[in-house]
Design a protein around this motif. Structure first.
Motif, PDB file in Angstrom:
ATOM      1  N   ALA A  89       1.354 -50.207 -56.301  1.00  0.00           N
ATOM      2  CA  ALA A  89       0.307 -49.236 -56.625  1.00  0.00           C
ATOM      3  C   ALA A  89       0.154 -49.070 -58.133  1.00  0.00           C
ATOM      4  O   ALA A  89      -0.969 -48.939 -58.643  1.00  0.00           O
ATOM      5  CB  ALA A  89       0.635 -47.888 -55.974  1.00  0.00           C
ATOM      6  N   SER A 111      -8.941 -54.326 -56.117  1.00  0.00           N
ATOM      7  CA  SER A 111      -9.561 -53.917 -54.849  1.00  0.00           C
ATOM      8  C   SER A 111      -9.204 -54.880 -53.727  1.00  0.00           C
ATOM      9  O   SER A 111      -8.943 -54.476 -52.580  1.00  0.00           O
ATOM     10  CB  SER A 111     -11.083 -53.846 -55.006  1.00  0.00           C
ATOM     11  OG  SER A 111     -11.445 -52.885 -55.982  1.00  0.00           O
ATOM     12  N   LYS A 114      -5.611 -54.247 -52.580  1.00  0.00           N
ATOM     13  CA  LYS A 114      -5.492 -53.083 -51.711  1.00  0.00           C
ATOM     14  C   LYS A 114      -5.790 -53.455 -50.265  1.00  0.00           C
ATOM     15  O   LYS A 114      -5.103 -53.007 -49.336  1.00  0.00           O
ATOM     16  CB  LYS A 114      -6.443 -51.979 -52.174  1.00  0.00           C
ATOM     17  CG  LYS A 114      -6.032 -51.276 -53.452  1.00  0.00           C
ATOM     18  CD  LYS A 114      -7.030 -50.176 -53.818  1.00  0.00           C
ATOM     19  CE  LYS A 114      -6.650 -49.507 -55.127  1.00  0.00           C
ATOM     20  NZ  LYS A 114      -7.623 -48.449 -55.512  1.00  0.00           N
ATOM     21  N   PHE A 118      -3.024 -53.397 -47.231  1.00  0.00           N
ATOM     22  CA  PHE A 118      -3.279 -52.471 -46.137  1.00  0.00           C
ATOM     23  C   PHE A 118      -3.519 -53.184 -44.810  1.00  0.00           C
ATOM     24  O   PHE A 118      -3.458 -52.553 -43.749  1.00  0.00           O
ATOM     25  CB  PHE A 118      -4.496 -51.590 -46.464  1.00  0.00           C
ATOM     26  CG  PHE A 118      -4.665 -50.428 -45.530  1.00  0.00           C
ATOM     27  CD1 PHE A 118      -3.844 -49.314 -45.638  1.00  0.00           C
ATOM     28  CD2 PHE A 118      -5.639 -50.441 -44.540  1.00  0.00           C
ATOM     29  CE1 PHE A 118      -3.992 -48.239 -44.783  1.00  0.00           C
ATOM     30  CE2 PHE A 118      -5.801 -49.371 -43.685  1.00  0.00           C
ATOM     31  CZ  PHE A 118      -4.963 -48.269 -43.802  1.00  0.00           C
ATOM     32  N   VAL A 184      -1.632 -47.641 -50.556  1.00  0.00           N
ATOM     33  CA  VAL A 184      -2.902 -46.922 -50.575  1.00  0.00           C
ATOM     34  C   VAL A 184      -2.675 -45.442 -50.859  1.00  0.00           C
ATOM     35  O   VAL A 184      -3.422 -44.818 -51.624  1.00  0.00           O
ATOM     36  CB  VAL A 184      -3.641 -47.117 -49.237  1.00  0.00           C
ATOM     37  CG1 VAL A 184      -4.908 -46.268 -49.187  1.00  0.00           C
ATOM     38  CG2 VAL A 184      -3.984 -48.583 -49.028  1.00  0.00           C
ATOM     39  N   SER A 187      -1.741 -45.100 -54.500  1.00  0.00           N
ATOM     40  CA  SER A 187      -2.908 -45.435 -55.325  1.00  0.00           C
ATOM     41  C   SER A 187      -3.862 -44.252 -55.398  1.00  0.00           C
ATOM     42  O   SER A 187      -4.424 -43.955 -56.463  1.00  0.00           O
ATOM     43  CB  SER A 187      -3.635 -46.654 -54.743  1.00  0.00           C
ATOM     44  OG  SER A 187      -2.837 -47.815 -54.834  1.00  0.00           O
ATOM     45  N   ALA A 188      -4.054 -43.578 -54.269  1.00  0.00           N
ATOM     46  CA  ALA A 188      -4.916 -42.398 -54.266  1.00  0.00           C
ATOM     47  C   ALA A 188      -4.351 -41.312 -55.180  1.00  0.00           C
ATOM     48  O   ALA A 188      -5.103 -40.628 -55.892  1.00  0.00           O
ATOM     49  CB  ALA A 188      -5.068 -41.863 -52.844  1.00  0.00           C
TER      50      ALA A 188
END
Length: 307
Positions: A89, A111, A114, A118, A184, A187-188
């Motif tokens: 991340a 992108s 990710k 995921f 994810v 990363s958020a």
């Protein structure tokens, strides 16, 4: 006015609390009650036996093996998974070279990465376990075929058939299947950290490693702590059960080398018809889970940082 306000709030909370009590708390109470009986799970008739099941559990070698494996899962899986997820991340969001006037940016193609990380979350854990079961096949699996392709014909491990390797193979599958979710999640959390903090650190001459430990990790600590507890519960619960049940021989073999507490509860309840003893092991699993959560919350307690 306050009295009416409390009644209003209590009215909204009554229904959810009732549902939680009936479907969550009451099964726990029932399990603890049945652990003091000789219930088989097949007949409504049973009698109280006191602490006989607990005495039997303490003398059960397979239980201690299962407990050892579950503790290994809960100690290593969160450490490896959370560590890898934080690294990925950070690289996706902060670890790239500066370009187009931006001092802080992720690596190129972040992108796409990710999506790749995921992707295992899209697959059912049962499908993941089956795929890796084929990959670990000693005769036609992808791993041994790859070793043979690079000239390592003499290195052909019996991955799931070797008591010394089987547990580590299962753990590798759990890491692969769960790390993307935390990538994810982190990363958020990282995208919500103001870029000014990173730019100020870089202007002061801080390296990427220093930036991670001095800026990113402290501001992301609450998310990391929650993820650690969540990963520990996965390691002690359905995820470990499903992978071991599907992938290993027995299941739980060879020679109980991959048996974990959730699987042992299942075996005793549905294979051996010893529901009362299974609930006793389930109570032990509950204690281990609560102890893990309490230790993580206690060791991870620190002053909350706001920005």
């Amino acid at each position: 006015m306050k009295h009416g306000q409390y009644r209003f709030i209590a009215g909204f909370l009554a229904a959810p609390l009732a549902v939680y009590a009936v479907f969550v708390l009451w099964p726990f109470v029932q399990s603890i009650y049945y652990s003091f009986t000789d219930w088989t799970g097949l007949s409504p008739e049973f009698s109280m036996v006191g602490v006989e099941n607990y005495s039997r559990m303490l003398e059960d070698d397979v239980f201690w093996k299962s407990l050892q494996h579950s503790l290994l899962f809960v100690l290593l899986l969160p450490l490896v998974t959370i560590g890898l997820a934080l690294f990925f991340a950070f690289m996706i969001n902060v670890g790239g070279r500066s370009r187009k006037g931006a001092a802080v940016t992720g690596v190129r193609g972040s992108s796409f990465y990710k999506i790749v990380y995921f992707f295992p979350q899209v697959l059912s854990i049962a499908i993941v376990a089956l795929l890796f079961q084929f990959a670990y096949n000693p005769n036609s699996g992808a791993l041994n075929s790859a070793l043979k392709a690079v000239g390592l014909d003499g290195v052909q491990p019996n991955w799931l058939g070797d008591p010394g390797l089987a547990l580590w193979c299962v753990m590798a599958v759990l890491v692969w299947s769960t790390v993307g979710f935390f990538v994810v999640l982190f990363s958020a959390g990282m995208t919500s950290i103001p870029k000014d903090f990173y730019e100020a650190a870089l202007l002061d001459g801080a390296s990427r490693v220093t930036t991670f430990f001095r800026v990113t990790l402290p501001l992301l600590w609450d998310t990391v702590q929650s993820g650690w507890i969540y990963m520990g519960i996965l390691a002690l619960g359905a995820e470990s059960f499903a992978v071991v049940q599907i992938m290993t021989v027995g299941p739980g073999g060879p020679d109980y080398s991959t048996t974990v507490l959730p699987l042992y509860v299942y075996m005793k309840a549905f294979r051996d018809g010893q529901a009362a003893y299974a609930t006793t092991i389930g109570v032990a699993l509950l204690v281990v889970t609560l102890a893990f959560a309490a230790v993580v919350m206690r060791l991870g307690r620190r002053e909350r940082l706001e920005y």
